[in-house]
Scaffold this active site. Sequence first.
Site, PDB file in Angstrom:
ATOM      1  N   TYR A  61       0.853  -1.198   0.000  1.00 40.79           N
ATOM      2  CA  TYR A  61       0.000   0.000   0.000  1.00 40.79           C
ATOM      3  C   TYR A  61       0.877   1.232   0.000  1.00 40.79           C
ATOM      4  CZ  TYR A  61      -4.958  -0.218  -0.157  1.00 40.79           C
ATOM      5  OH  TYR A  61      -6.242  -0.301  -0.631  1.00 40.79           O
ATOM      6  N   GLU A  63      -0.441   4.773  -0.704  1.00 42.49           N
ATOM      7  CA  GLU A  63      -1.216   5.994  -0.974  1.00 42.49           C
ATOM      8  C   GLU A  63      -0.319   7.202  -0.779  1.00 42.49           C
ATOM      9  OE1 GLU A  63      -4.614   5.940   1.563  1.00 42.49           O
ATOM     10  OE2 GLU A  63      -5.797   4.738   0.175  1.00 42.49           O
ATOM     11  N   ASP A 207      -4.984  13.774 -25.446  1.00 44.09           N
ATOM     12  CA  ASP A 207      -5.104  12.373 -25.025  1.00 44.09           C
ATOM     13  C   ASP A 207      -4.426  11.540 -26.110  1.00 44.09           C
ATOM     14  OD1 ASP A 207      -5.772   9.781 -24.514  1.00 44.09           O
ATOM     15  OD2 ASP A 207      -7.939  10.097 -24.399  1.00 44.09           O
ATOM     16  N   THR A 233      -1.989   6.012 -22.304  1.00 48.64           N
ATOM     17  CA  THR A 233      -1.959   4.661 -21.769  1.00 48.64           C
ATOM     18  C   THR A 233      -0.551   4.123 -21.987  1.00 48.64           C
ATOM     19  OG1 THR A 233      -2.625   3.691 -23.871  1.00 48.64           O
ATOM     20  CG2 THR A 233      -4.379   4.177 -22.320  1.00 48.64           C
ATOM     21  N   LYS A 236      -0.430   0.462 -25.112  1.00 49.00           N
ATOM     22  CA  LYS A 236      -0.704   0.387 -26.551  1.00 49.00           C
ATOM     23  C   LYS A 236       0.645   0.357 -27.293  1.00 49.00           C
ATOM     24  CE  LYS A 236      -5.324   2.147 -25.787  1.00 49.00           C
ATOM     25  NZ  LYS A 236      -6.340   3.198 -25.986  1.00 49.00           N
ATOM     26  N   ARG A 242      -0.485  -2.685 -18.774  1.00 47.53           N
ATOM     27  CA  ARG A 242      -1.785  -2.008 -18.857  1.00 47.53           C
ATOM     28  C   ARG A 242      -1.825  -0.914 -17.792  1.00 47.53           C
ATOM     29  NH1 ARG A 242      -5.972  -2.875 -21.634  1.00 47.53           N
ATOM     30  NH2 ARG A 242      -4.741  -4.540 -22.557  1.00 47.53           N
TER      31      ARG A 242
HETATM   32  C1  LIG Z   1      -7.454   3.520 -25.191  1.00 42.45           C
HETATM   33  C2  LIG Z   1      -7.851   4.921 -24.995  1.00 42.45           C
HETATM   34  C3  LIG Z   1      -8.245   5.399 -23.739  1.00 42.45           C
HETATM   35  C4  LIG Z   1      -8.579   4.519 -22.551  1.00 42.45           C
HETATM   36  O1  LIG Z   1      -7.660   3.676 -22.093  1.00 42.45           O
HETATM   37  P1  LIG Z   1      -8.127   2.527 -21.051  1.00 42.45           P
HETATM   38  O2  LIG Z   1      -6.820   2.111 -20.470  1.00 42.45           O
HETATM   39  O3  LIG Z   1      -8.810   1.487 -21.859  1.00 42.45           O
HETATM   40  O4  LIG Z   1      -9.016   3.144 -20.048  1.00 42.45           O
HETATM   41  C5  LIG Z   1      -8.474   6.761 -23.610  1.00 42.45           C
HETATM   42  N1  LIG Z   1      -8.358   7.582 -24.648  1.00 42.45           N
HETATM   43  C6  LIG Z   1      -8.011   7.155 -25.876  1.00 42.45           C
HETATM   44  C7  LIG Z   1      -7.906   8.145 -26.988  1.00 42.45           C
HETATM   45  C8  LIG Z   1      -7.760   5.807 -26.096  1.00 42.45           C
HETATM   46  O5  LIG Z   1      -7.451   5.392 -27.320  1.00 42.45           O
END
Ligand SMILES: *Cc1c(COP(=O)(O)O)cnc(C)c1O
Length: 421
Positions: A61, A63, A207, A233, A236, A242
């Site tokens: 933990y 936090e 994003d 993320t 990817k 993840r």
């Molecule tokens: C994949 C993705 C997310 C979300 O990612 P998660 O880990 O699945 O929550 C957010 N924004 C964009 C543009 C994405 O392609």
Amino acid sequence: MGTPPYYGPDFGLLQKQDPELAQVLLDELDRVRGGLQLIASENFTSPAVLAALGSTLTNKYAEGYPGRRYYGGCEVVDRAERLAIQRAKKLFNAEHANVQPHSGASANLAAYAALLQPGDTMLAMALPHGGHLTHGSKVNFSGRWFDVVSYGVRRDTELIDYDEVRDLALRHQPKLIVCGATSYPRLIDYGTFRGIADEVGAWLMADVAHPIGLMAGGAIPSAVPYADVVTFTTHKALRGPRGGAILCTEELAKKIDRAVFPFVQGGPLMHAVAAKAVAFGEAMRPEFADYVNKVIVNARALAESLSGEGMRAVSGGTDTHLALIDLRDVGVSGAEAEQRCAAAGITLNRNVIPYDPEPASITSGIRVGTPCVTTQGMGPQELKEVGTLVTRAVRHPGSAREVRERIAALLAIHRPYLSEY
Ligand SMILES: *Cc1c(COP(=O)(O)O)cnc(C)c1O
């Protein structure tokens, strides 16, 4: 069943203690080794990343943040988080990094929480044009809690309509402009978005969940110099565990940190934070730059091959790791194509195309991406063949067995989790 090399030293123990669950892990490995993975948002992490994920850091933990925790005994895990932060800042040339978000969606929620109040106006890309659920969909918190105005792509070019973005920004005076998408194959002009945000006094959030890996390897221009906040993320194209992360300016550092914890999340997943550090370290190596350049070359080869077979690439091609294919001229829906490909050993997803006449459950398109196959060592020659095989699978469901055999031949040379990378 092959030898399972990457479950750590205790896989034998798991097999003995819980054979039912152990079998799931083996079957999943067999599944990815037995087919072609073209899902644009997936990748195969390195064994080193898996080792960090399977570590005892999951027990701790922690936090709070390094040096400022609400639990004792954090001095060791602090080192993991400090490494992850330092590496992320260096890799992306960012002023501040928060590596705790559990996912991309959590990172976005935290970014909104840091910059907006419920009811505030934000401008983001429409979901049917490539935006993400967290960019204002009614079924997501973003669409419920904020007043969302959406921009899209032009019908003729299928590219983001920057004039429309500017017009909407001037008209609605959003507090936040979000750029970034989940199925947009082209480069995004972050400089133009910055200019529009400045003109209306809005924050700019990028994003870059999808293309962050390409930015890490220097294969496409980075959003970091332009955006106030960058969310992404780590699983990817970046090829890490993840999870999510946030980069921001020094000015916003405290707000972002407080939004991630304690506003949105509780304790961080320290094994995932450690694995992020490993992935950032890997992304700093020249081999990773080489990898992401190949990912793009492969995506182009795949898009060209598909287009050559009459499978039109939305916007005419790709600058990134993914392509969106319009199947209307082929006379097959996205859902059918997804199913036919699955029967032929090809995993991909149906995807709405801009101005899609079909609902999201059916769609007129498919999305293909090359992060996985490139990690497996395939090159443009193989991707050209993959384009032919996808086309055959989509157009001639009767040829599924023949396609499967040709894919098996490709995979005999390029099997995931067999070669070192
Ligand atoms: C994949 C993705 C997310 C979300 O990612 P998660 O880990 O699945 O929550 C957010 N924004 C964009 C543009 C994405 O392609």
